[in-house]
Scaffold this motif. Structure first.
Motif, PDB file in Angstrom:
ATOM      1  N   GLY A 696       0.810  -1.221   0.000  1.00 38.96           N
ATOM      2  CA  GLY A 696       0.000   0.000   0.000  1.00 38.96           C
ATOM      3  C   GLY A 696       0.844   1.273   0.000  1.00 38.96           C
ATOM      4  N   GLY A 697       2.177   1.130   0.035  1.00 41.25           N
ATOM      5  CA  GLY A 697       3.019   2.325  -0.047  1.00 41.25           C
ATOM      6  C   GLY A 697       3.987   2.499   1.108  1.00 41.25           C
ATOM      7  N   GLY A 698       4.019   1.558   2.045  1.00 46.40           N
ATOM      8  CA  GLY A 698       4.902   1.699   3.208  1.00 46.40           C
ATOM      9  C   GLY A 698       6.357   1.394   2.881  1.00 46.40           C
ATOM     10  N   LEU A 715       8.810 -11.337   2.142  1.00 46.81           N
ATOM     11  CA  LEU A 715       8.471  -9.923   1.979  1.00 46.81           C
ATOM     12  C   LEU A 715       9.275  -9.288   0.850  1.00 46.81           C
ATOM     13  CD1 LEU A 715       8.202  -8.946   5.735  1.00 46.81           C
ATOM     14  CD2 LEU A 715       6.351  -9.046   4.080  1.00 46.81           C
ATOM     15  N   THR A 716      10.271  -9.994   0.377  1.00 44.13           N
ATOM     16  CA  THR A 716      11.095  -9.529  -0.730  1.00 44.13           C
ATOM     17  C   THR A 716      11.626 -10.755  -1.456  1.00 44.13           C
ATOM     18  OG1 THR A 716      13.199  -8.466  -1.287  1.00 44.13           O
ATOM     19  CG2 THR A 716      12.982  -9.289   0.944  1.00 44.13           C
ATOM     20  N   ASP A 822       7.772  -3.416  -3.893  1.00 45.73           N
ATOM     21  CA  ASP A 822       6.634  -4.335  -3.831  1.00 45.73           C
ATOM     22  C   ASP A 822       5.373  -3.479  -3.853  1.00 45.73           C
ATOM     23  OD1 ASP A 822       5.012  -6.496  -3.614  1.00 45.73           O
ATOM     24  OD2 ASP A 822       5.601  -7.033  -1.573  1.00 45.73           O
ATOM     25  N   GLY A 823       4.604  -3.578  -4.917  1.00 50.54           N
ATOM     26  CA  GLY A 823       3.417  -2.731  -5.037  1.00 50.54           C
ATOM     27  C   GLY A 823       3.824  -1.265  -5.014  1.00 50.54           C
ATOM     28  N   THR A 858      11.182   4.899  -5.985  1.00 53.71           N
ATOM     29  CA  THR A 858      10.508   3.905  -6.811  1.00 53.71           C
ATOM     30  C   THR A 858      11.599   2.994  -7.354  1.00 53.71           C
ATOM     31  OG1 THR A 858      10.623   5.502  -8.597  1.00 53.71           O
ATOM     32  CG2 THR A 858       8.513   5.280  -7.493  1.00 53.71           C
ATOM     33  N   VAL A 859      11.427   1.708  -7.159  1.00 55.70           N
ATOM     34  CA  VAL A 859      12.475   0.769  -7.538  1.00 55.70           C
ATOM     35  C   VAL A 859      12.276   0.373  -8.996  1.00 55.70           C
ATOM     36  CG1 VAL A 859      13.489  -1.477  -7.053  1.00 55.70           C
ATOM     37  CG2 VAL A 859      12.668  -0.030  -5.171  1.00 55.70           C
ATOM     38  N   PRO A 860      13.293   0.587  -9.845  1.00 58.68           N
ATOM     39  CA  PRO A 860      13.138   0.264 -11.266  1.00 58.68           C
ATOM     40  C   PRO A 860      12.903  -1.234 -11.456  1.00 58.68           C
ATOM     41  CG  PRO A 860      15.209   1.450 -10.852  1.00 58.68           C
ATOM     42  CD  PRO A 860      14.653   1.059  -9.536  1.00 58.68           C
ATOM     43  N   SER A 861      12.045  -1.583 -12.401  1.00 53.76           N
ATOM     44  CA  SER A 861      11.866  -3.009 -12.670  1.00 53.76           C
ATOM     45  C   SER A 861      12.939  -3.438 -13.662  1.00 53.76           C
ATOM     46  CB  SER A 861      10.475  -3.279 -13.231  1.00 53.76           C
ATOM     47  OG  SER A 861      10.295  -2.503 -14.396  1.00 53.76           O
ATOM     48  N   PHE A 862      13.262  -4.708 -13.640  1.00 52.48           N
ATOM     49  CA  PHE A 862      14.325  -5.227 -14.488  1.00 52.48           C
ATOM     50  C   PHE A 862      13.855  -6.555 -15.052  1.00 52.48           C
ATOM     51  CE2 PHE A 862      18.181  -7.934 -14.798  1.00 52.48           C
ATOM     52  CZ  PHE A 862      18.788  -7.257 -15.840  1.00 52.48           C
ATOM     53  N   GLU A 863      13.850  -6.651 -16.373  1.00 52.51           N
ATOM     54  CA  GLU A 863      13.295  -7.849 -16.994  1.00 52.51           C
ATOM     55  C   GLU A 863      14.377  -8.844 -17.397  1.00 52.51           C
ATOM     56  OE1 GLU A 863      10.255  -8.221 -16.639  1.00 52.51           O
ATOM     57  OE2 GLU A 863       9.728  -6.144 -16.174  1.00 52.51           O
ATOM     58  N   GLY A 864      15.585  -8.581 -17.041  1.00 55.74           N
ATOM     59  CA  GLY A 864      16.679  -9.485 -17.419  1.00 55.74           C
ATOM     60  C   GLY A 864      17.354  -9.019 -18.696  1.00 55.74           C
TER      61      GLY A 864
END
Ligand SMILES: [Zn+2]
Length: 866
Positions: A696-698, A715-716, A822-823, A858-864
């Motif tokens: 939720g943003g925590g 949790l990760t 996460d979210g 904001t954590v960048p997503s990484f697709e490999g």
């Protein structure tokens, strides 16, 4: 007064006096072969007469202890009480002096001569200075209680021996070194005391609730703080210490209930190699004979030599060793209450008090008799220190971070507490590949009186002969503060002299200075490299300002100067605020002054280089509302370090929530949840709750075993470094187990990591290489995502301290800090404790970045990789 009442009072007084005599004979049995204490001045009340109960039957509250010492000072011209400081909970820290009236009248000239004596021969008539202290650990009450009897005896005894002591010595007694903790414990034991004593170890009387009375107000171990001076107790004590530099210092402690009594000599193999051997091979064994004789006289069991090192300069029993004195440790088995069952007979509080008293009086006897040995120790010590300094290839250290006055000044001020001579740098200088500028850096020469403390503060690696450590194995302060520094070496090799760039000597505590804020109608900027930036940020947010942070560096004109502003710079626009411009100006001016952080007004948002102030890369910060989990199962030390950091250094409230109350707590009002090391439950309801809140943003921040918990609870997606599972059929002698297995413990060493300076957790840092303190086996794998490993241990990470080769291999290339998303929220995992003992100023900032900037991360997503 009615006759019958008077008779009643008289009878009860006689009765008390008779009991008091019996008690006095019990406690002072060691002072005379007759088993009785010799003539005592009846005008001086025994502790029992003053307090109204026999010692050992009740824990004496700290205010009563102070009152007794003050009563002795009122009644006796041998006793003087001084207040040397105050605890966080406003208890006065007192130091009592016991000496003859003649010595007291001459105390200032005695002090001056005493301080000179290390170098001047033929001045041996000056009285000795001895100091007794107790109860640095609040729940080790026998030591503190025994000081009442030590004080009584010194005030009341008319024996020839005590008169000789008072003429020949100034005996300082600091009855309780940690009054806040002592009272916590005293109240606990008293409130659970039964008239029919409960000796059962399971009784509540013997089992304090979390966090117990050992620590000070902020749950720190005050018996590590003499070197770090983070707290008022040590600050007051160390300031007093340097006024008197005692020859002998006694530190009374307690240990497990089934132990006996410990006195020095300690563990030989772990003597500090920088301290001359005479202390260890002559002074300790000689004094040990006096202790043994005294304990033999009352039939008490004891041990020596097997354990307790004096490597670290921050113990009460070791600090004096670094100034030519002899520190003594007494450890008494604890009744942890009034009487407790043991493997032999039940242990009573009174018995433990008697052992401590016996050891204290034996110290006075030994000090008086062995004065020539103590004088030689001090002379040899300073001669040896001067010689070591002369031989050293390092002639000085230069240090200072121009971007962080607060951190630099804190370090200089700490050096000065230890009487380390420190100077301003008198010219610009390049050394060790770094440039240091006049006005922004300082120099510590090695050839100075307190060279051994210089070594302790700067050297990262002192070689010890043992691999078992009671605590950390390195305590290089320069690394803890994370300050740029360089060694200044003699140009022509060992022993040569060099002209050091010494400017003005530092004689007063340093305080940062900042220019007044220039009023702006557009925006104010704050660089976040200063340690106090977080204090400023929180005060601005509390004052109602909207504050943003820049995710990219830029340059802007400030007045006539073009300045570079780094990652994380705080941006406070003037118009997009709920505060009117006047109020905002007053707020930023006040905050700048109070936090000593420069605030710079700019007239335009159009940067000379890099992003403009209206960029999407300048993100609005939310004021953190942090929850810190505490209570049974959680490391009180680490939780206390977070609490102290936020409360004392940042001025930010943090809610301390008992772990047991987490299931029924609504987390929605909190931005941040901090979990330090602890034994957290393997409970899906709890981890689901935390996970939902993160999504939720925590921002979840975990340290050490809490990071392991977060990984194991899912949790990760980050992972732990696998433990070495190769099994070989080794066979060792049973007796070697402690040595072999103990050597594998990671007691505390310093490692280097590479820090991503563009990551919000690296904001305000200027050097990718950071020193981190590691004292646990939590090892995080570097992330599968290339953006998540914020800090990574290097391939050869050890800077200083002892580490077993098997552990070193696992640390190399592992992650020190991981940040994953996460979210709408994020999980920030620290492998280690960035807040260690309120001294790791260098890494505190990593933790504070996670707390203040985690919300905009904001954590960048990484697709490999393709
Ligand atoms: Zn202790």
């Amino acid at each position: 007064m009615r006759q019958s009442l008077r008779i009643l009072l008289l009878t009860s007084l006689l009765f008390t006096t008779r009991l008091a005599t019996a008690q006095t004979n019990y406690f002072f049995a060691s002072t005379d072969p007759s088993g009785r204490p010799g003539p005592l001045n009846p005008a001086i009340p025994t502790p029992e007469q003053f307090l109204g109960y026999p010692l050992g039957s009740h824990m004496t509250r700290y205010d009563q202890i102070v009152a007794y010492f003050r009563e002795l000072a009122r009644l006796s011209d041998r006793v003087h009480v001084e207040t040397i400081g105050q605890t966080y909970e406003h208890r006065p820290l007192i130091m009592a002096l016991f000496t003859s009236p003649a010595n007291y009248a001459n105390r200032e000239s005695i002090r001056q001569n005493h301080l000179k004596r290390a170098t001047i021969a033929g001045n041996d008539e000056v009285p000795l200075v001895v100091q007794i202290g107790a109860n640095v650990h609040g729940n080790e009450p026998s030591g503190g209680e025994s000081t009442l009897l030590t004080a009584y005896y010194l005030a009341a005894s008319e024996s020839d021996e005590v008169k000789k002591w008072l003429n020949g010595m100034l005996v300082f007694v600091e009855p309780i070194l940690n009054p806040d903790g002592r009272d916590r414990f005293a109240n606990w034991a008293n409130m659970h005391k039964s008239d029919a004593s409960v000796a059962d170890p399971l009784d509540r009387e013997h089992n304090e609730i979390w966090p117990g009375g050992r620590m000070n107000h902020y749950w720190f171990d005050p018996n590590r703080d003499w070197f770090l001076c983070a707290h008022p107790e040590a600050q007051a004590h160390v300031a007093w210490f340097h006024r008197w530099i005692p020859y002998v210092v006694v530190d009374h402690h307690e240990m497990g209930t089934n132990a006996t009594f410990y006195f020095d000599p300690g563990k030989n193999s772990s003597n500090n190699p920088v301290v001359p051997a005479y202390l260890y091979d002559t002074v300790y064994p000689t004094f040990g004979n006096y202790f043994a004789n005294a304990m033999n006289g009352i039939g008490s069991l004891y041990f020596t030599k097997e354990t307790f090192d004096k490597l670290y300069p921050g113990y009460g029993s070791s600090y004096a060793n670094f100034y030519g004195g002899a520190g003594f440790l007494f450890e008494q088995a604890s009744a942890r209450g009034f009487v407790q069952e043991t493997t032999t007979v039940p242990l009573t509080f009174a018995f433990t008090i008697r052992n401590q008293l016996t050891a204290a009086l034996a110290t006075l006897r030994a000090s008086m008799a062995e004065k020539p040995m103590l004088l030689k120790l001090r002379r040899d010590f300073f001669a040896s220190a001067a010689n070591q300094a002369k031989q050293s290839a390092v002639k000085g250290y230069v240090f200072g971070d121009p971007a962080d006055q607060t951190r630099t000044n804190a370090f200089v001020n700490l050096l000065r507490r230890h009487q380390i001579d420190t100077y301003e740098l008198d010219r610009d200088l390049t050394a060790g590949g770094r440039t240091f500028r006049k006005g922004q850096a300082f120099v510590v020469p090695t050839e100075q009186r307190n060279y051994l403390m210089v070594r302790s503060a700067f050297e990262k690696q002192i070689t010890y002969s043992d691999s078992l450590f009671y605590d950390a194995s390195t305590w290089s302060l320069i690394h803890a503060f994370g300050l740029p520094y360089a060694e200044l070496n003699a140009p022509t090799g060992k022993g040569a002299t060099v002209a050091l760039p010494l400017g003005k000597a530092i004689t007063e505590p340093l305080a940062a200075t900042v220019p007044p804020v220039e009023r702006s109608s557009y925006a104010y900027l704050i660089d976040v490299s200063d340690y106090n930036s977080y204090r400023a940020l929180y005060a601005l947010q509390t004052g109602g300002a909207i504050v943003k942070t820049s995710f990219k560096p830029f340059s802007a004109n400030v007045g006539v100067e073009n300045r570079a502003f780094g990652y994380g710079t705080l941006v406070i626009p003037v118009q997009q605020q709920t505060l009117p411009a006047d109020s905002l100006f007053r707020l930023v001016s006040r905050v700048s002054k109070q936090a000593s952080v420069a605030v710079r007004g700019v007239p335009t948002g159009f940067s000379t280089q890099g992003i403009d102030l209206g960029s999407n890369n300048v993100r609005t910060l939310r004021k953190p509302e942090a929850l810190l989990l505490v209570g049974p199962g959680v490391s009180a030390y680490e939780a206390g370090e977070v609490w102290h950091l936020l409360d004392q250094r940042v001025g930010m409230p943090v809610t301390k929530l008992d772990l047991a109350n987490l299931p029924r707590t609504n987390l929605s009002r909190y931005t941040t949840l901090v979990m330090v090391s602890g034994a957290y439950p393997n409970d899906k309801a709890i981890s689901d709750k935390v996970k939902a809140w993160v999504q939720g943003g925590g921002t979840l921040i975990t340290l050490k075993t809490a990071s392991e918990w977060a990984i194991k609870q899912g949790l990760t997606k980050e992972k732990l470094v696998a433990s070495d599972t190769t099994r070989r059929s080794l066979r060792y002698n049973y007796d070697d187990a402690v040595t072999y297995e103990g050597a594998k413990a990671l007691g505390g060493s310093i490692f280097t990591a590479d820090l991503d300076l563009s990551h919000p957790i690296g904001f305000g840092f200027t050097d990718r290489r950071v020193s981190l303190f590691k004292n646990s086996q939590t090892m995080l794998q570097s992330s599968q995502s290339p953006y998540n490993t914020v800090a990574q241990y290097t391939d050869k990470p050890l800077v200083g301290g002892y580490v077993h080769p098997s552990s070193l291999k696992r640390v190399a290339k592992s992650a020190a800090i991981l940040a994953s998303g996460d979210g709408a929220g994020r999980v920030i995992l620290f492998a280690d404790n960035p807040n260690f003992r309120a001294t790791w100023y260098g890494t505190n900032k990593l933790f504070l970045n996670a707390l203040f900037f985690g919300g905009v991360l904001t954590v960048p997503s990484f697709e490999g990789e393709e």
